[in-house]
Scaffold this active site. Structure first.
Site, PDB file in Angstrom:
ATOM      1  N   HIS A   1       5.324   1.519   8.593  1.00 57.46           N
ATOM      2  CA  HIS A   1       6.192   2.345   7.750  1.00 57.46           C
ATOM      3  C   HIS A   1       5.618   2.394   6.352  1.00 57.46           C
ATOM      4  O   HIS A   1       4.896   1.486   5.924  1.00 57.46           O
ATOM      5  CB  HIS A   1       7.625   1.788   7.701  1.00 57.46           C
ATOM      6  CG  HIS A   1       7.696   0.346   7.312  1.00 57.46           C
ATOM      7  ND1 HIS A   1       7.432  -0.671   8.208  1.00 57.46           N
ATOM      8  CD2 HIS A   1       7.982  -0.256   6.131  1.00 57.46           C
ATOM      9  CE1 HIS A   1       7.564  -1.828   7.596  1.00 57.46           C
ATOM     10  NE2 HIS A   1       7.886  -1.616   6.325  1.00 57.46           N
TER      11      HIS A   1
ATOM     12  N   GLU B   1       7.522  -7.307   6.845  1.00 56.09           N
ATOM     13  CA  GLU B   1       8.693  -7.893   7.516  1.00 56.09           C
ATOM     14  C   GLU B   1       8.953  -7.257   8.875  1.00 56.09           C
ATOM     15  O   GLU B   1       9.371  -7.931   9.812  1.00 56.09           O
ATOM     16  CB  GLU B   1       9.956  -7.705   6.652  1.00 56.09           C
ATOM     17  CG  GLU B   1       9.979  -8.538   5.392  1.00 56.09           C
ATOM     18  CD  GLU B   1      11.153  -8.162   4.498  1.00 56.09           C
ATOM     19  OE1 GLU B   1      12.092  -7.485   4.967  1.00 56.09           O
ATOM     20  OE2 GLU B   1      11.110  -8.539   3.320  1.00 56.09           O
ATOM     21  N   VAL B   2       8.799  -5.944   8.937  1.00 57.29           N
ATOM     22  CA  VAL B   2       9.163  -5.232  10.164  1.00 57.29           C
ATOM     23  C   VAL B   2       7.883  -4.714  10.823  1.00 57.29           C
ATOM     24  O   VAL B   2       7.138  -3.922  10.219  1.00 57.29           O
ATOM     25  CB  VAL B   2      10.122  -4.064   9.862  1.00 57.29           C
ATOM     26  CG1 VAL B   2      10.488  -3.340  11.151  1.00 57.29           C
ATOM     27  CG2 VAL B   2      11.385  -4.571   9.152  1.00 57.29           C
TER      28      VAL B   2
ATOM     29  N   HIS C   1       6.776   2.872   2.318  1.00 54.46           N
ATOM     30  CA  HIS C   1       7.867   2.895   1.347  1.00 54.46           C
ATOM     31  C   HIS C   1       7.595   4.000   0.328  1.00 54.46           C
ATOM     32  O   HIS C   1       6.453   4.170  -0.113  1.00 54.46           O
ATOM     33  CB  HIS C   1       7.939   1.572   0.575  1.00 54.46           C
ATOM     34  CG  HIS C   1       8.189   0.363   1.411  1.00 54.46           C
ATOM     35  ND1 HIS C   1       9.387  -0.328   1.395  1.00 54.46           N
ATOM     36  CD2 HIS C   1       7.395  -0.309   2.279  1.00 54.46           C
ATOM     37  CE1 HIS C   1       9.310  -1.365   2.204  1.00 54.46           C
ATOM     38  NE2 HIS C   1       8.106  -1.385   2.755  1.00 54.46           N
TER      39      HIS C   1
END
Ligand code: AMP
Length: 122
Positions: free
Chosen positions: A104, A99-100, A106
C-alpha cells in the site's frame, strides 16, 4: 514471504471489514487511514495480492503497476491536494516498520508534512 490472506487489508478488499472508501477502480482501492498522521492520510492499495513494494514490482503485471500508480495520482487529484502538495510513502519490511503485509501507499497532505525522515527516538 508468502501472502497472508488473513491480513487486515485482504479482509477489507473482501468486504469483511469496513473502510471509508474514497476511490476504487479495476486496479486499486483507496480509503482513509484508521490512525491518521496528517489531516489527509489516505491509503492506496493494489487489488492484487502483493505483500510489499518488493513483491509488487517483481511480480505484478505491467498493467497492474501502471493502473496502480495512475490510481495514486488520481486519488491525489480527487483529494484536491496537488496544488498544496502531498507526500507518498510505502514501507517495505522490518526496518521501515511495515505493519500490514499487503502493499500500500500512504498519501499524506493537508499540512506541511515536515522533513522527509525524522531521526529515531533515543
Ligand atoms: P504500514 O506501516 O505502512 O504497514 O501502515 C499500515 C497502516 O494501516 C497504518 O497507518 C494503520 O493506521 C493503517 N490501518 C491498519 N488497519 C486499518 C484499517 N482497518 N483501516 C484503515 N487503516 C488501517
Amino acid at each position: 514471504m508468502p501472502y497472508d490472506t488473513d491480513n487486515v487489508f485482504a479482509k477489507i478488499l473482501r468486504g469483511e471489514i469496513p473502510c471509508e472508501t474514497i476511490y476504487e477502480d479495476e486496479f486499486a482501492i483507496a480509503f482513509d487511514d484508521i490512525n491518521p498522521q496528517s489531516p489527509v492520510h489516505v491509503l492506496v492499495l493494489p487489488k492484487g495480492e502483493y505483500v510489499s513494494m518488493d513483491d509488487f514490482t517483481a511480480n505484478a503485471s505491467d498493467a497492474e503497476i501502471a493502473g496502480f500508480f495512475r490510481a495514486v495520482g488520481a486519488v491525489a487529484r480527487q483529494l484536491d491536494v496537488v496544488g498544496s502538495g502531498y507526500r507518498i510513502l510505502a514501507n517495505h519490511g522490518r526496518d521501515a516498520h511495515q505493519e500490514v503485509p499487503h502493499f500500500h501507499m500512504h498519501i499524506f497532505a493537508g499540512r506541511d508534512v515536515g522533513p522527509m525522515i525524522r531521526p529515531p527516538r533515543p
